[in-house]
Structures are given as structure tokens and as C-alpha cells.
Design a protein around this motif. Structure first.
Motif, PDB file in Angstrom:
ATOM      1  N   THR A   9       8.976 -36.451   2.806  1.00 56.59           N
ATOM      2  CA  THR A   9      10.220 -35.722   2.557  1.00 56.59           C
ATOM      3  C   THR A   9      11.172 -35.974   3.717  1.00 56.59           C
ATOM      4  O   THR A   9      12.132 -36.721   3.581  1.00 56.59           O
ATOM      5  CB  THR A   9       9.969 -34.216   2.353  1.00 56.59           C
ATOM      6  OG1 THR A   9       9.114 -34.029   1.211  1.00 56.59           O
ATOM      7  CG2 THR A   9      11.278 -33.469   2.112  1.00 56.59           C
ATOM      8  N   ALA A 184      13.334 -28.241  -0.453  1.00 58.08           N
ATOM      9  CA  ALA A 184      13.264 -29.653  -0.855  1.00 58.08           C
ATOM     10  C   ALA A 184      11.912 -30.232  -0.461  1.00 58.08           C
ATOM     11  O   ALA A 184      11.517 -30.163   0.708  1.00 58.08           O
ATOM     12  CB  ALA A 184      14.392 -30.451  -0.197  1.00 58.08           C
ATOM     13  N   ASP A 186       8.494 -33.195  -1.907  1.00 62.94           N
ATOM     14  CA  ASP A 186       8.111 -34.318  -2.761  1.00 62.94           C
ATOM     15  C   ASP A 186       7.003 -33.973  -3.747  1.00 62.94           C
ATOM     16  O   ASP A 186       6.747 -34.740  -4.672  1.00 62.94           O
ATOM     17  CB  ASP A 186       7.649 -35.496  -1.898  1.00 62.94           C
ATOM     18  CG  ASP A 186       6.307 -35.210  -1.223  1.00 62.94           C
ATOM     19  OD1 ASP A 186       6.265 -34.293  -0.378  1.00 62.94           O
ATOM     20  OD2 ASP A 186       5.314 -35.884  -1.548  1.00 62.94           O
ATOM     21  N   TYR A 205      12.403 -34.065  -4.287  1.00 69.12           N
ATOM     22  CA  TYR A 205      12.787 -35.352  -3.688  1.00 69.12           C
ATOM     23  C   TYR A 205      11.737 -36.401  -4.033  1.00 69.12           C
ATOM     24  O   TYR A 205      10.559 -36.261  -3.682  1.00 69.12           O
ATOM     25  CB  TYR A 205      12.911 -35.212  -2.172  1.00 69.12           C
ATOM     26  CG  TYR A 205      13.132 -36.525  -1.464  1.00 69.12           C
ATOM     27  CD1 TYR A 205      14.288 -37.261  -1.671  1.00 69.12           C
ATOM     28  CD2 TYR A 205      12.174 -37.037  -0.593  1.00 69.12           C
ATOM     29  CE1 TYR A 205      14.497 -38.473  -1.027  1.00 69.12           C
ATOM     30  CE2 TYR A 205      12.371 -38.253   0.053  1.00 69.12           C
ATOM     31  CZ  TYR A 205      13.526 -38.964  -0.167  1.00 69.12           C
ATOM     32  OH  TYR A 205      13.723 -40.167   0.461  1.00 69.12           O
ATOM     33  N   LYS A 221      16.091 -33.217  -9.697  1.00 68.96           N
ATOM     34  CA  LYS A 221      15.392 -34.355  -9.074  1.00 68.96           C
ATOM     35  C   LYS A 221      16.393 -35.247  -8.358  1.00 68.96           C
ATOM     36  O   LYS A 221      17.462 -35.533  -8.900  1.00 68.96           O
ATOM     37  CB  LYS A 221      14.640 -35.164 -10.133  1.00 68.96           C
ATOM     38  CG  LYS A 221      13.475 -34.443 -10.755  1.00 68.96           C
ATOM     39  CD  LYS A 221      12.783 -35.287 -11.813  1.00 68.96           C
ATOM     40  CE  LYS A 221      13.466 -35.135 -13.157  1.00 68.96           C
ATOM     41  NZ  LYS A 221      12.671 -35.705 -14.262  1.00 68.96           N
ATOM     42  N   TRP A 225      18.830 -38.932  -0.244  1.00 64.57           N
ATOM     43  CA  TRP A 225      19.409 -37.752   0.381  1.00 64.57           C
ATOM     44  C   TRP A 225      20.918 -37.704   0.209  1.00 64.57           C
ATOM     45  O   TRP A 225      21.520 -36.626   0.301  1.00 64.57           O
ATOM     46  CB  TRP A 225      19.004 -37.684   1.843  1.00 64.57           C
ATOM     47  CG  TRP A 225      17.538 -37.408   2.003  1.00 64.57           C
ATOM     48  CD1 TRP A 225      16.611 -38.196   2.621  1.00 64.57           C
ATOM     49  CD2 TRP A 225      16.826 -36.271   1.515  1.00 64.57           C
ATOM     50  NE1 TRP A 225      15.371 -37.628   2.555  1.00 64.57           N
ATOM     51  CE2 TRP A 225      15.470 -36.441   1.879  1.00 64.57           C
ATOM     52  CE3 TRP A 225      17.191 -35.120   0.811  1.00 64.57           C
ATOM     53  CZ2 TRP A 225      14.486 -35.508   1.560  1.00 64.57           C
ATOM     54  CZ3 TRP A 225      16.218 -34.189   0.488  1.00 64.57           C
ATOM     55  CH2 TRP A 225      14.883 -34.383   0.861  1.00 64.57           C
ATOM     56  N   LEU A 228      21.708 -35.339  -2.524  1.00 62.28           N
ATOM     57  CA  LEU A 228      21.728 -33.927  -2.155  1.00 62.28           C
ATOM     58  C   LEU A 228      23.042 -33.577  -1.460  1.00 62.28           C
ATOM     59  O   LEU A 228      23.628 -32.514  -1.713  1.00 62.28           O
ATOM     60  CB  LEU A 228      20.539 -33.606  -1.245  1.00 62.28           C
ATOM     61  CG  LEU A 228      20.374 -32.132  -0.873  1.00 62.28           C
ATOM     62  CD1 LEU A 228      20.146 -31.273  -2.099  1.00 62.28           C
ATOM     63  CD2 LEU A 228      19.237 -31.954   0.122  1.00 62.28           C
TER      64      LEU A 228
END
Length: 237
Positions: A9, A184, A186, A205, A221, A225, A228
Motif C-alpha cells: 500500500t 486505504a 490492498d 488500492y 477501487k 495514487w 485518489l
């Protein structure tokens, strides 16, 4: 606030090589009664881990109590007649740095700077057996300009994600209500489900995944980055 998971992550970790880690640790042996090789020691470590279902992704969301690595390695090496000139914390660092070195995930330094500049607080909550000091040292070394308010390593707090108690601890340390926090990570079962059950807004992520997971359509999903960052920029003032 955005709370991040650690492995795959904020930090992309190299494929785990336990023999390299064990070889590095064994170089610090002051006694090895049976003259065991790194391969033999790692074979025993693997056997114990299988007995505990410790790292089986199939059981990742079921193992909600952490086994700290210092307990594991103490049993492993003493049961094999091996003495080391390392402290438990040093053993964690030596093994981890050689078994699975890491680097920031693509775009993470830039995202953290963006969040800091925009007054969005950050922290880390990781399912991890290495000691908290080793985790903090690695994060601060690889992401030297981070502004994480706290780093929770489950090795120090007993409970693992998705257990509600570890998310509640993070919220308490942040001094925030669940609806004010994004999470956030994975891993769908541990990060997404755990955060959702805690009342946080989960973001899945998938940009550094190194293992297979079933797909799910009930969560936001992202694969980079920058996605985001754009999500945050599009939010109403």
C-alpha cells in the motif's frame, strides 16, 4: 484523515525470500549446536508457520490475533540450539531487510505531500508481526518526508485487522469519528471489510498487488495514487 495499510500500500515489498533473511540472521550466530544451514532453519520456520496458519492468505481475515515475530524467532532459534548476538528487535530488522526489502509504492511520496499541503491528516495501521520500532524505522527511512501522526503495528497491540478493536484504537488515537476517516489498503478482507465494519470509508488500492484476490464491486477501487488525489480534488468544498 486517511489511514493507510503498510505492505503493498504505502510500501511495495520485494518477493519474500526467507532463506536470504535467515542466512543474514545466522551470520550473527554465536552458537549453532547442530550446524544447521539457513535452508534447514527456514524449513522449520515454514513448518511452524503452516501449523499456525500464520501467513496463509486464505486465512488472513480469520487470524485476528497477532503473533509477534520476537516470540516466533525466540522459540525457533532456541528450539534449534542456536544463539544469536542480536536483540529481538535487531533480529527483526536483519531478517526483514534481507528477506523482503521495500520501496515506496509509485506515487506515494507525491500523494503524502499533497495530503499534507491540503491539511489532510495521515496515519498507518498495519497487520505485521515485526516489532513496531522496526516498522517505524523502515517507513521513516523509505518515506522520510511523511507526516504520519501514528503508526500502529499489530505486533504491539495483539489484534489484527479486520478485528474491530484495532480500528477502534486507530480512531481513538486520531480523536475522530469513523465518518471522518478514509482507510486505504490492498487487502479486501482485512482492509476493506474491516474499515467498512468500523464505519470508515474504504478505498481498495490495487496498484501493487502481488497475490490473487476475488474481485468485488461494492468498494471504490484505485490502481494509482494519482486517482485518489483526483478523487479528493473533486470533493465539494
Amino acid at each position: 484523515m486517511i489511514i493507510f495499510d503498510y505492505g503493498q500500500t504505502i510500501i511495495s515489498q520485494a518477493k519474500f525470500d526467507g532463506i536470504k533473511g535467515t542466512e543474514a540472521v545466522l551470520s550473527h550466530a554465536v552458537e549453532n549446536r547442530r550446524n544447521l544451514t539457513p535452508e534447514q532453519v527456514q524449513e522449520e520456520a515454514n513448518r511452524i508457520n503452516r501449523e499456525l496458519n500464520r501467513y496463509d492468505p486464505t486465512y488472513s481475515a480469520l487470524n485476528t490475533v497477532e503473533i509477534p515475530n520476537h516470540m516466533f524467532t525466540r522459540y525457533l532459534y532456541e528450539s534449534l540450539g542456536i544463539k544469536l548476538d542480536l536483540t529481538p528487535e535487531e533480529t527483526d530488522r536483519v531478517f526483514w531487510d534481507n528477506a523482503s526489502p521495500g520501496r515506496p509504492t509509485d506515487g506515494m511520496p507525491e500523494l503524502l505531500e499533497f495530503l499534507w499541503q491540503n491539511g489532510i491528516r495521515t496515519a498507518v495501521l498495519s497487520n505485521i508481526s515485526y516489532c513496531g520500532n522496526a516498522v517505524e524505522e523502515r517507513i521513516n527511512r523509505l518515506l522520510p518526508d511523511n507526516h504520519f501522526e501514528f503508526i500502529i503495528a499489530t505486533s504491539e497491540y495483539m489484534f489484527r485487522k479486520p478485528h474491530a478493536r484495532i480500528f477502534e484504537l486507530a480512531l481513538f488515537k486520531a480523536g475522530l469519528e469513523p465518518e471522518d476517516v478514509w482507510f486505504a489498503g490492498d487487502n479486501y478482507a482485512c482492509d476493506v471489510t474491516g474499515a467498512k465494519n468500523a464505519g470508515m470509508f474504504p478505498v481498495w488500492y490495487k496498484g501493487a498487488l502481488d497475490y490473487e484476490q476475488d474481485d468485488h464491486d461494492d468498494v471504490v477501487k484505485i490502481f494509482s495514487w494519482s486517482e485518489l488525489e483526483e478523487m479528493i480534488k473533486s470533493l465539494p468544498e
